[in-house]
Design a protein around this motif. Sequence first.
Motif, PDB file in Angstrom:
ATOM      1  N   GLU A  81       0.829  -1.209   0.000  1.00 57.93           N
ATOM      2  CA  GLU A  81       0.000   0.000   0.000  1.00 57.93           C
ATOM      3  C   GLU A  81       0.865   1.260   0.000  1.00 57.93           C
ATOM      4  O   GLU A  81       0.565   2.230  -0.714  1.00 57.93           O
ATOM      5  CB  GLU A  81      -0.940  -0.007   1.213  1.00 57.93           C
ATOM      6  N   TYR A  82       1.895   1.254   0.804  1.00 58.60           N
ATOM      7  CA  TYR A  82       2.841   2.384   0.865  1.00 58.60           C
ATOM      8  C   TYR A  82       3.451   2.629  -0.514  1.00 58.60           C
ATOM      9  O   TYR A  82       3.490   3.763  -1.024  1.00 58.60           O
ATOM     10  CB  TYR A  82       3.894   2.048   1.917  1.00 58.60           C
TER      11      TYR A  82
ATOM     12  N   GLU B 178       2.332   1.603  -3.457  1.00 60.53           N
ATOM     13  CA  GLU B 178       1.325   1.974  -4.459  1.00 60.53           C
ATOM     14  C   GLU B 178       1.006   3.466  -4.415  1.00 60.53           C
ATOM     15  O   GLU B 178       0.834   4.110  -5.450  1.00 60.53           O
ATOM     16  CB  GLU B 178       0.044   1.162  -4.233  1.00 60.53           C
ATOM     17  N   VAL B 179       0.923   4.044  -3.202  1.00 60.75           N
ATOM     18  CA  VAL B 179       0.642   5.477  -3.081  1.00 60.75           C
ATOM     19  C   VAL B 179       1.758   6.288  -3.740  1.00 60.75           C
ATOM     20  O   VAL B 179       1.509   7.257  -4.470  1.00 60.75           O
ATOM     21  CB  VAL B 179       0.491   5.876  -1.597  1.00 60.75           C
TER      22      VAL B 179
ATOM     23  N   GLU C 232       1.761   6.255  -7.556  1.00 61.35           N
ATOM     24  CA  GLU C 232       0.783   7.112  -8.220  1.00 61.35           C
ATOM     25  C   GLU C 232       1.422   8.405  -8.719  1.00 61.35           C
ATOM     26  O   GLU C 232       0.948   9.010  -9.683  1.00 61.35           O
ATOM     27  CB  GLU C 232      -0.361   7.465  -7.254  1.00 61.35           C
TER      28      GLU C 232
ATOM     29  N   VAL D  89       3.781   5.829   7.409  1.00 62.95           N
ATOM     30  CA  VAL D  89       3.455   5.104   6.178  1.00 62.95           C
ATOM     31  C   VAL D  89       2.054   4.502   6.203  1.00 62.95           C
ATOM     32  O   VAL D  89       1.538   4.077   5.166  1.00 62.95           O
ATOM     33  CB  VAL D  89       4.493   3.994   5.894  1.00 62.95           C
ATOM     34  N   THR D  90       1.417   4.454   7.380  1.00 61.26           N
ATOM     35  CA  THR D  90       0.043   3.949   7.442  1.00 61.26           C
ATOM     36  C   THR D  90      -0.971   5.029   7.086  1.00 61.26           C
ATOM     37  O   THR D  90      -2.151   4.739   6.916  1.00 61.26           O
ATOM     38  CB  THR D  90      -0.273   3.407   8.852  1.00 61.26           C
ATOM     39  N   ASN D  91      -0.508   6.263   6.976  1.00 60.88           N
ATOM     40  CA  ASN D  91      -1.380   7.395   6.640  1.00 60.88           C
ATOM     41  C   ASN D  91      -1.169   7.737   5.164  1.00 60.88           C
ATOM     42  O   ASN D  91      -0.204   8.408   4.799  1.00 60.88           O
ATOM     43  CB  ASN D  91      -1.042   8.594   7.542  1.00 60.88           C
ATOM     44  N   LYS D  92      -2.073   7.266   4.308  1.00 61.82           N
ATOM     45  CA  LYS D  92      -1.905   7.467   2.869  1.00 61.82           C
ATOM     46  C   LYS D  92      -1.843   8.944   2.506  1.00 61.82           C
ATOM     47  O   LYS D  92      -1.099   9.353   1.605  1.00 61.82           O
ATOM     48  CB  LYS D  92      -3.051   6.786   2.107  1.00 61.82           C
ATOM     49  N   THR D  93      -2.636   9.756   3.195  1.00 63.35           N
ATOM     50  CA  THR D  93      -2.640  11.186   2.901  1.00 63.35           C
ATOM     51  C   THR D  93      -1.287  11.805   3.193  1.00 63.35           C
ATOM     52  O   THR D  93      -0.751  12.607   2.407  1.00 63.35           O
ATOM     53  CB  THR D  93      -3.731  11.888   3.730  1.00 63.35           C
TER      54      THR D  93
ATOM     55  N   VAL E 105       1.631  10.276   3.241  1.00 62.79           N
ATOM     56  CA  VAL E 105       2.587   9.789   2.246  1.00 62.79           C
ATOM     57  C   VAL E 105       2.399  10.517   0.926  1.00 62.79           C
ATOM     58  O   VAL E 105       3.367  10.976   0.292  1.00 62.79           O
ATOM     59  CB  VAL E 105       2.442   8.265   2.049  1.00 62.79           C
ATOM     60  N   ARG E 106       1.146  10.638   0.488  1.00 65.19           N
ATOM     61  CA  ARG E 106       0.849  11.276  -0.800  1.00 65.19           C
ATOM     62  C   ARG E 106       1.289  12.744  -0.803  1.00 65.19           C
ATOM     63  O   ARG E 106       1.884  13.232  -1.769  1.00 65.19           O
ATOM     64  CB  ARG E 106      -0.646  11.150  -1.115  1.00 65.19           C
TER      65      ARG E 106
END
Length: 557
Positions: free
Chosen positions: A299-300, A302-303, A306, A418-422, A424-425
């Motif tokens: 998941e980390y 993949e973000v 993007e 890294v558990t916070n997609k926002t 990381v993005r």
Amino acid sequence: CEVPMDRAYPVCAEKVEFLRARWQSDPCYAFYGVDGTTCSILTYLSQIEDFCPFRFGGNHSAEIRTTLSLLYEVIGSSNGPAVNFIRSRVERMSERWIEAARRMRQSSNNTVSTQMRVLLYPGALAGSLGQRFEALVDRGGPLGELVQWADLSACLTILGHNLTFSTSQQLLIGAAPGRGSCPIQRPLTFDLIYTDYHGLAHLHGAMGLAFLHYQCRFRILDSFGTEPAFNLGSYARSHGYKTLWGSWGLQPLQYMTLFPHTPDNSFLGFFGVFVHPGPKSSIIIIMCVCVFICQGKSEYVEVISEEMETHATVYQPPGLASHLPSSIRNHGLLTQELFLRLLRRAKVFVGLGFPYEGPAPIEAIALGCVFLQPRFHPPHSSDNNEFYKGKPTTRQISSQHPYAEKFIGKPHVWTVDVTNKTDVREAARAILRTEPFTPREFTCEGMLERVRGYIAHQVHRWLHLGPLGQSCVSVCRRSSLVCEPSLFHHLNSPAAFASMGKEVNHLFPSYSPWGRHCGLQQEPLLFSCAGSDPSHRRLCPCRAHLPGQVALCPDCL
């Protein structure tokens, strides 16, 4: 050289005269470096026998060299993947070392230093353990230690010392040739020995009782450091600090680390490669050379994918299917030269949480990459993490690379949840083109200055009483200073306290508000910058340091 008059060595002069007349009577004297001169005789009588006061080195001064040809001869006889890696790195970086040597020679203040006979003995590469280590090198195994061995060998060569490099335990023992006039069991013929924990055990086994006599000459390459509480065997056993490592009772400054974890140890470091980066592409490189490092991080990744094209250099065993997401272009395990070439193109270097505290992020930053890494919550330590379990340190590891996080920081280093997609993005989008950056302590000149300083003499100072629960590392850092363990003895005196008691405790000298108790340190080997406890306020000796060179004080060069 003059024959010293020392009442502790009453027959020194007599022995010198004897060897002047008889040094050619037995080949063993020449074996130990005696050539008829007074200097060589005094060196023999002080280091091989015990009739004269100890003197370092021989009769040669160390002059800065502008060639590494002698080093190629020294390591040329050794083979195997690990030694080949060391040789390859030295050759690849040779121009930078030589450039740094020329600049150092021009700026030198003409101080004369003694040429040391130095043994480099990486014990992890010796015997059956060495065979297992070698097998990992070609599969992306631990290379940080090899980077340090390569750079240390280049550094000592440039500084003019006489090197021997060996992975053979046979070099550590043996008898001198000749008619038996010299000691049967050969003592150490080196002024300094750089080794690791495995090599230290080999030396202990080979030297027996002589180990204690020569232990001041050892320098231990110890990536993650050994804090004083773990170093003194009796204290470690009685206070719950006993581990597989540590308990050798050396001076804590004899342990030499990859990064400046605690001033209790000596920060050796390495050369953070700088080659001017070429045109940057919008690509990122995942810091992952083994499949297990990438697992659970999809998941980390993949973000991040993007935002930019994603590359990896994961070792892929023959015949096995790849477990990497299809969006990642995997180059396989690359040579160091090809990996650096890829880094020069990349914009971001992404850590996945492991390996911890290695050299690659520093090299990536030096090549113009931004390093993106995970924050650890709670921090990793020997209490909750298998990797750090058993290591002789109480450090709380707040991220994959604490040095990069705390000493470099934004805009070159971003540490995220890294558990916070926002989170990381937003970090990935905020990362813009940055200029290359190498802390001075990771340049060739920085490492040369540091090693020369350690060999020559291993200071502006301030006294600080810290708050409860903070180590002296933290107390001094709050004032942009560094804890200096060699100055603890100035604080550890009745003059520093109105009332006090002495105790064997790695937290002392300190003050405890409960009972208003002041404690002095009874065991000098336990002076600790790293120690902390919620019930103690540490009394800390702090010093200034050179900009970008945390190991050296302003007057150290």
